[in-house]
Each structure stands twice: as structure tokens, then as C-alpha cells.
Design an enzyme around this catalytic site. Structure first.
Site, PDB file in Angstrom:
ATOM      1  N   ASP A 275      -2.885  11.835   8.020  1.00 16.54           N
ATOM      2  CA  ASP A 275      -1.681  11.454   7.285  1.00 16.54           C
ATOM      3  C   ASP A 275      -1.787  11.986   5.859  1.00 16.54           C
ATOM      4  O   ASP A 275      -2.782  11.737   5.174  1.00 16.54           O
ATOM      5  CB  ASP A 275      -1.560   9.931   7.269  1.00 16.54           C
ATOM      6  CG  ASP A 275      -0.292   9.426   6.578  1.00 16.54           C
ATOM      7  OD1 ASP A 275       0.478  10.250   6.041  1.00 16.54           O
ATOM      8  OD2 ASP A 275      -0.080   8.202   6.589  1.00 16.54           O
TER       9      ASP A 275
ATOM     10  N   HIS B 152       0.649   9.599  10.554  1.00 17.18           N
ATOM     11  CA  HIS B 152       1.543   8.669   9.872  1.00 17.18           C
ATOM     12  C   HIS B 152       2.507   8.037  10.875  1.00 17.18           C
ATOM     13  O   HIS B 152       3.041   8.709  11.756  1.00 17.18           O
ATOM     14  CB  HIS B 152       2.335   9.427   8.805  1.00 17.18           C
ATOM     15  CG  HIS B 152       3.183   8.548   7.947  1.00 17.18           C
ATOM     16  ND1 HIS B 152       2.660   7.834   6.890  1.00 17.18           N
ATOM     17  CD2 HIS B 152       4.512   8.253   7.981  1.00 17.18           C
ATOM     18  CE1 HIS B 152       3.629   7.153   6.295  1.00 17.18           C
ATOM     19  NE2 HIS B 152       4.756   7.378   6.944  1.00 17.18           N
TER      20      HIS B 152
ATOM     21  N   SER C  30       4.392   2.703   4.865  1.00 18.60           N
ATOM     22  CA  SER C  30       4.895   3.908   4.213  1.00 18.60           C
ATOM     23  C   SER C  30       5.545   3.537   2.872  1.00 18.60           C
ATOM     24  O   SER C  30       4.918   2.866   2.054  1.00 18.60           O
ATOM     25  CB  SER C  30       5.863   4.635   5.155  1.00 18.60           C
ATOM     26  OG  SER C  30       6.114   5.943   4.714  1.00 18.60           O
TER      27      SER C  30
END
Length: 313
Positions: A258, A288, A162
Site C-alpha cells: 500500500d 490498500h 484510508s
């Protein structure tokens, strides 16, 4: 890629999250959000893998002391294990060694590597460039101390997920030491004000865990002003060609549902176009953060095993 829809385990997880978090504050403070992420990482994360040892160390940097959490594997092969610098996600604001302990232990145990998890300074208390400065300092320290730690200085790897993926990519772009491999998990690749990706629009409305609102809020908390998002030290996708040509071999893993999916693919395509060895994997049916939730998602377990193979190879 033809979609078969959300994996039933992912659907069940999101329903479980809805129940588990029903009493959470509607407008949580930063500290409450941090506590919530740590709780989720342990409630849904992979089993607590055994390691030979885990230890916190403080190193000196120009900005002051910096904490690293180091994990040593139980099984040592004939050669010293590779070194992996882990740069956690959480939108530059959340996350840390406490929330990422299960994932780092899994990396260490399954990959037979020494993992160094960097507790970089977080926003909004410390805005850009504090986090990247800390990550660059941590990489330099790991490279200089690999032998002392029992590792192989010639097999130095970096991974991040991320927002940690953005930090990991920038750290490799600016590294003054050779990096053997980079592994990016569902990474943020740009915070530029004019960034436009179909996956953010199509998947960021809240149905698939991560929201576009969360992405924009993280950018606002990390940057003093939006224009800083065009800086390549914030947005690795915007780095110059000559910078990217020196990039280490890279594995990029994204998730089908995502909002960050398309920018991860764009980064892999850019590297590939410049001749950098790249492997790109988009995991179908998942969301995600799925590796963080490997305790309840088989695709998270598969993701951990794929990353471990990249570390061992």
C-alpha cells in the site's frame, strides 16, 4: 520484514477487477467514481452479516442535519455493548453508508458492538473542514446518546480507513469526550505538500490498486488550497506532542503493498514514542482496501476478525 510477494488471491482479485471494470469510463465523473466504489464494495466485500436492527437517524449539527446509520448486534452480553463510530474512507470524496454496509455489519456482528456509521459531507461539494466538523459532531452525539441506544458510554471507540483514518485520528485528537480505543486501517496520515514517503514512491505507480495519482487527486478535491494540508486537522501526523499524549490506545493496521503504508507506521511510531499504548500490524502480501474486499480475500477476513477482537477487548 522479508516480503514473499503478493498473495495469489490479491493477484487474482486485481485481474478480476481489470475484467470487471474494462468498460468503466476512462475519465469518470465524481458521481461515476462514487457508484463504482459502491459496486466494488458489494461485489468483493464480506458477506452481508445479520444484525438485530439497522436504522438511519438524522441529527442536528451547526451545519445542518447529519445522517447516521446505526447497527445493533444480535448477541448482547450481560453488559451493554461498546459503541463504535465508523468513519468511512474514499479519499474524502467517495464512500458512504451504502458502500460500507457490509463492513459495518461485519464489525457489528463479529465485535458484538453497536456501530454508528457517519455520512459526513464529502468533497468536492463540501471541502475542508466540513467532513471533520461532521465527524466531531457525530462523536459528541454518540457519547451523549450511548445509553439511549443501549450501549456503554464508557466504551466509546472510533475507527476509520484510508482518508477516514485521517478523520478518525483527528476526531480523537480533538475529542471532548473520553475515547476508549482508536482503530486505524491503512490510514492517510498527512496531506502536507512536502510529505515524502518511500512507500508512496515505490508502490504508487498503479501496480497495487491505489495510485499516488489517486492520493493527490483526493487532496486537490478536499482542500481549497494545498497549504491547508499542513493543518493538523487535515494531517494528524503533524499534531503537537501535547495533543498526541492524550491520544487513546490505538491499533494501526497497514498493508505491505500500500502506498500509504509508511505514514501509518510513522503515526504508530510517533504515538509509541510519546507513551501512548499502540499496536502496529503490517499485513503481508496485500493491498490498500483489503478489508473492504474480504469477500474474496482471506486476509480481509483475518483483518475483520482482528478488528473485532480489538472492539471486544
Amino acid at each position: 520484514m522479508a516480503s514473499s510477494g503478493l498473495d495469489p488471491e490479491v493477484t487474482a482479485l486485481m485481474a478480476r477487477m481489470g475484467g470487471d471494470l474494462a468498460s468503466a469510463p476512462m475519465d469518470p465523473t465524481v458521481e461515476q467514481r462514487r457508484e463504482l466504489m459502491t459496486w466494488m464494495c458489494h461485489a468483493y466485500g464480506p458477506p452481508m452479516a445479520r444484525v438485530k436492527a439497522a436504522q438511519d437517524r438524522w441529527i442536528s449539527t451547526p451545519a445542518g442535519p447529519l445522517r447516521l446509520r446505526i447497527y445493533w448486534p444480535r448477541r448482547f452480553s450481560l453488559r451493554p455493548p461498546a459503541m463504535v463510530l465508523n468513519i468511512h474512507g474514499g479519499g474524502w470524496v467517495l464512500g458512504g453508508p451504502e458502500s460500507y454496509e457490509r463492513v459495518c455489519r461485519a464489525y457489528c456482528d463479529r465485535g458484538d458492538v453497536i456501530v454508528v456509521d457517519v455520512d459526513y459531507r464529502r468533497a468536492p461539494e463540501h471541502r475542508f473542514p466540513a467532513a471533520i466538523d461532521d465527524c466531531e459532531a457525530a462523536l459528541a452525539w454518540v457519547a451523549a446518546n450511548a445509553r439511549t441506544l443501549g450501549g456503554d458510554p464508557k466504551r466509546l471507540m472510533v475507527t476509520g480507513d484510508s482518508a477516514g483514518g485521517a478523520l478518525a485520528a483527528v476526531t480523537c485528537q480533538t475529542a471532548k469526550v473520553p475515547v476508549h480505543r482508536l482503530v486505524l486501517l491503512y490510514p492517510v496520515m498527512t496531506a502536507a505538500p512536502d510529505a515524502r514517503f518511500a512507500s508512496r514512491t515505490e508502490l504508487g505507480d498503479g501496480r497495487y490498486f491505489l495510485r499516488e495519482f489517486d492520493i493527490r487527486r483526493a487532496e486537490d478535491e478536499y482542500l481549497e488550497q494545498a497549504s491547508q494540508g499542513a493543518d493538523p486537522r487535515v494531517s494528524p501526523l503533524l499534531a503537537a506532542d501535547e495533543t498526541l499524549r492524550g491520544h487513546p490506545p490505538t491499533l494501526v493496521v497497514t498493508a505491505e503493498f500500500d502506498p500509504l503504508r509508511d505514514e501509518g507506521r510513522a503515526y504508530a511510531d510517533r504515538l509509541k514514542g510519546l507513551g501512548v499504548p499502540v499496536e502496529y500490524v503490517c499485513v503481508p502480501g496485500t493491498i490498500h482496501g483489503f478489508v473492504l474486499f474480504a469477500g474474496v480475500l482471506k486476509r480481509g477476513q483475518t483483518g475483520l476478525n482482528r478488528i473485532a477482537r480489538a472492539f471486544r477487548s
